[in-house]
Design an enzyme around this catalytic site. Structure first.
Site, PDB file in Angstrom:
ATOM      1  N   ARG A 100     -24.189 -12.774   5.033  1.00 36.85           N
ATOM      2  CA  ARG A 100     -23.877 -14.176   5.349  1.00 36.85           C
ATOM      3  C   ARG A 100     -24.176 -14.992   4.109  1.00 36.85           C
ATOM      4  O   ARG A 100     -25.315 -15.020   3.625  1.00 36.85           O
ATOM      5  CB  ARG A 100     -24.708 -14.670   6.532  1.00 36.85           C
ATOM      6  CG  ARG A 100     -24.658 -16.177   6.704  1.00 36.85           C
ATOM      7  CD  ARG A 100     -25.256 -16.663   8.003  1.00 36.85           C
ATOM      8  NE  ARG A 100     -24.390 -16.369   9.129  1.00 36.85           N
ATOM      9  CZ  ARG A 100     -24.454 -16.983  10.317  1.00 36.85           C
ATOM     10  NH1 ARG A 100     -25.353 -17.930  10.529  1.00 36.85           N
ATOM     11  NH2 ARG A 100     -23.624 -16.657  11.287  1.00 36.85           N
ATOM     12  N   GLN A 130     -17.395 -13.741  14.777  1.00 37.87           N
ATOM     13  CA  GLN A 130     -17.410 -14.713  15.874  1.00 37.87           C
ATOM     14  C   GLN A 130     -16.071 -14.711  16.606  1.00 37.87           C
ATOM     15  O   GLN A 130     -16.017 -14.790  17.842  1.00 37.87           O
ATOM     16  CB  GLN A 130     -17.708 -16.112  15.316  1.00 37.87           C
ATOM     17  CG  GLN A 130     -17.761 -17.198  16.369  1.00 37.87           C
ATOM     18  CD  GLN A 130     -18.969 -17.074  17.283  1.00 37.87           C
ATOM     19  OE1 GLN A 130     -20.085 -17.034  16.813  1.00 37.87           O
ATOM     20  NE2 GLN A 130     -18.747 -17.023  18.598  1.00 37.87           N
ATOM     21  N   ASP A 217     -16.852 -26.652  17.326  1.00 39.48           N
ATOM     22  CA  ASP A 217     -17.870 -26.149  16.397  1.00 39.48           C
ATOM     23  C   ASP A 217     -18.568 -27.385  15.823  1.00 39.48           C
ATOM     24  O   ASP A 217     -18.090 -28.517  15.990  1.00 39.48           O
ATOM     25  CB  ASP A 217     -17.158 -25.330  15.285  1.00 39.48           C
ATOM     26  CG  ASP A 217     -18.118 -24.721  14.268  1.00 39.48           C
ATOM     27  OD1 ASP A 217     -19.323 -24.627  14.554  1.00 39.48           O
ATOM     28  OD2 ASP A 217     -17.656 -24.354  13.170  1.00 39.48           O
ATOM     29  N   CYS A 256     -19.122 -21.739  19.385  1.00 43.59           N
ATOM     30  CA  CYS A 256     -19.758 -20.591  18.729  1.00 43.59           C
ATOM     31  C   CYS A 256     -21.278 -20.758  18.661  1.00 43.59           C
ATOM     32  O   CYS A 256     -21.991 -19.777  18.479  1.00 43.59           O
ATOM     33  CB  CYS A 256     -19.160 -20.385  17.338  1.00 43.59           C
ATOM     34  SG  CYS A 256     -19.419 -21.767  16.214  1.00 43.59           S
ATOM     35  N   ARG A 284     -21.137 -11.361  20.912  1.00 45.98           N
ATOM     36  CA  ARG A 284     -21.324 -11.042  19.483  1.00 45.98           C
ATOM     37  C   ARG A 284     -21.854  -9.618  19.342  1.00 45.98           C
ATOM     38  O   ARG A 284     -21.432  -8.857  18.489  1.00 45.98           O
ATOM     39  CB  ARG A 284     -22.322 -12.035  18.842  1.00 45.98           C
ATOM     40  CG  ARG A 284     -21.870 -13.492  18.831  1.00 45.98           C
ATOM     41  CD  ARG A 284     -20.678 -13.680  17.917  1.00 45.98           C
ATOM     42  NE  ARG A 284     -20.949 -13.205  16.579  1.00 45.98           N
ATOM     43  CZ  ARG A 284     -21.605 -13.891  15.647  1.00 45.98           C
ATOM     44  NH1 ARG A 284     -22.005 -15.119  15.893  1.00 45.98           N
ATOM     45  NH2 ARG A 284     -21.807 -13.380  14.438  1.00 45.98           N
TER      46      ARG A 284
HETATM   47  N1   CP Z   1     -22.481 -18.521  15.991  1.00 48.07           N
HETATM   48  C1   CP Z   1     -23.295 -18.063  15.035  1.00 48.07           C
HETATM   49  O1   CP Z   1     -22.886 -17.414  14.052  1.00 48.07           O
HETATM   50  O2   CP Z   1     -24.599 -18.364  15.248  1.00 48.07           O
HETATM   51  P1   CP Z   1     -25.815 -18.169  14.214  1.00 48.07           P
HETATM   52  O3   CP Z   1     -25.561 -19.121  13.071  1.00 48.07           O
HETATM   53  O4   CP Z   1     -27.028 -18.485  14.993  1.00 48.07           O
HETATM   54  O5   CP Z   1     -25.787 -16.752  13.732  1.00 48.07           O
HETATM   55  N1  NVA Z   2     -19.007 -23.762  11.000  1.00 43.27           N
HETATM   56  C1  NVA Z   2     -20.371 -23.422  11.290  1.00 43.27           C
HETATM   57  C2  NVA Z   2     -20.453 -22.169  12.085  1.00 43.27           C
HETATM   58  C3  NVA Z   2     -21.840 -21.798  12.527  1.00 43.27           C
HETATM   59  C4  NVA Z   2     -21.903 -20.524  13.284  1.00 43.27           C
HETATM   60  C5  NVA Z   2     -21.155 -23.297  10.010  1.00 43.27           C
HETATM   61  O1  NVA Z   2     -20.647 -22.707   9.040  1.00 43.27           O
HETATM   62  O2  NVA Z   2     -22.276 -23.790   9.943  1.00 43.27           O
END
Ligand code: CP
Ligand code: NVA
Length: 297
Positions: A100, A130, A217, A256, A284
């Site tokens: 990530r 997601q 979102d 999400c 998930r």
């Molecule tokens: N939806 C999602 O990716 O949640 P987190 O940021 O908590 O992993």
């Molecule tokens: N668009 C959001 C998604 C979080 C799961 C972000 O990138 O923070």
């Protein structure tokens, strides 16, 4: 050996993953196939996470693997060691990586230089895992996404909306995005997408009209914290009861998560649709187990 984006996926691949995710879900307490047995996976996150981190840690273990979580401050990446060097080291030690971070290119570079199975656990560009969970939830709640209208209300130019647009391109459902003008995807992206079933609008009611799925979102994604000017643009893009009155009967609401109540969604709507939204969060785990099992096959 990689799952980096919905863009580079296709209908057959997505459908196979959803099918396997549903099977993984129904056999969770009894599956004996442990495709990650003897493997150690690294989870490398430079952004916060609850769902993604926990679901990957649990999922890897349930598939027989070991897992190590590495935040950027745990490793030299946080002190400026290049991703390609990190990748060449980890590629010689661990069997797969879940990443990530901000730039999509970093995830692609990690895969290139490590040579090990690599999964995008969210970048600024896409959030492919997601979308798998969201599609599984739609299948469970509505039977299928075929002949359904899906609306995305909020930031039309973030990782979630972009992944949704690629999913619509591959799977053919109608996707209607409503966002403030400056938060709609640029023409260059739409040209690359080339999906006539994806429409853009600045009118949330129009996007929501007769929709079977309403999706939202956060208004400010990770890395955009404190952009009050951007946030102010979204005042009329809240998913509330008034907006849902335009939807088709039997519609569902997806988020999400994390959710900011009274911003992108009201407390009332979130709580009334909590059963779906937390089923989506649980999915998930099952969807990612399908990705993991498929990558090591
Ligand atoms: N939806 C999602 O990716 O949640 P987190 O940021 O908590 O992993
Ligand atoms: N668009 C959001 C998604 C979080 C799961 C972000 O990138 O923070």
């Amino acid at each position: 050996m990689k799952f980096l984006s919905i863009e580079e996926s296709n209908a057959t691949h997505l459908e196979a993953l959803i099918f396997l995710a549903a099977e993984m879900k129904s056999t969770r307490t009894s599956h004996t196939n442990l495709p990650l047995a003897g493997q150690t996976w690294a989870i490398i996150f430079t952004k916060a996470s609850t769902r993604t981190r926990v679901s990957f840690e649990v999922g890897i273990r349930e598939l027989g693997g070991n897992v190590m979580f590495l935040s950027k401050n745990d490793i030299q990446l946080g002190r400026g060691e290049p991703i390609k060097d990190t990748a060449r080291v980890l590629g010689r030690m661990v069997h797969g990586a879940v990443i990530r971070t901000y730039a999509q290119q970093d995830v692609a570079d990690f895969y290139h230089y490590s040579g090990i199975p690599t999964i995008n656990a969210l970048t600024d560009e896409e959030h492919p895992c997601q979308i798998l969970a969201d599609l599984l939830t739609i299948r469970e709640k509505l039977g299928s996404w075929e002949a359904k209208k899906i609306a995305f209300i909020g930031d039309g130019d973030n990782n979630m909306s972009r992944s949704w647009m690629w999913a619509a391109k591959h799977l053919g459902f109608e996707l209607s995005i409503a966002a403030p003008q400056s938060c709609l995807p640029p023409q260059e992206f739409m040209d690359r997408l080339a999906a006539p079933n994806v429409s853009l609008s600045t009118d949330p009611a129009e996007a929501a009209r007769d929709a079977h799925v309403i999706n939202t979102d956060v208004w400010l994604s990770m890395g955009q914290e404190g952009q009050a000017e951007k946030e102010a643009l979204f005042a009329s893009y809240q998913v509330n009861q008034d907006l849902l009155s335009h939807c088709a009967e039997g519609h569902i609401v997806l988020h999400c998560l994390p959710a900011y109540r009274e911003k992108e969604i009201t407390e009332d709507v979130l709580e009334r649709h909590a059963d779906t939204i937390f089923q989506q969060a649980e999915n998930r785990l099952h969807a990612q187990k399908a990705v993991l099992a498929t990558l090591v096959k």
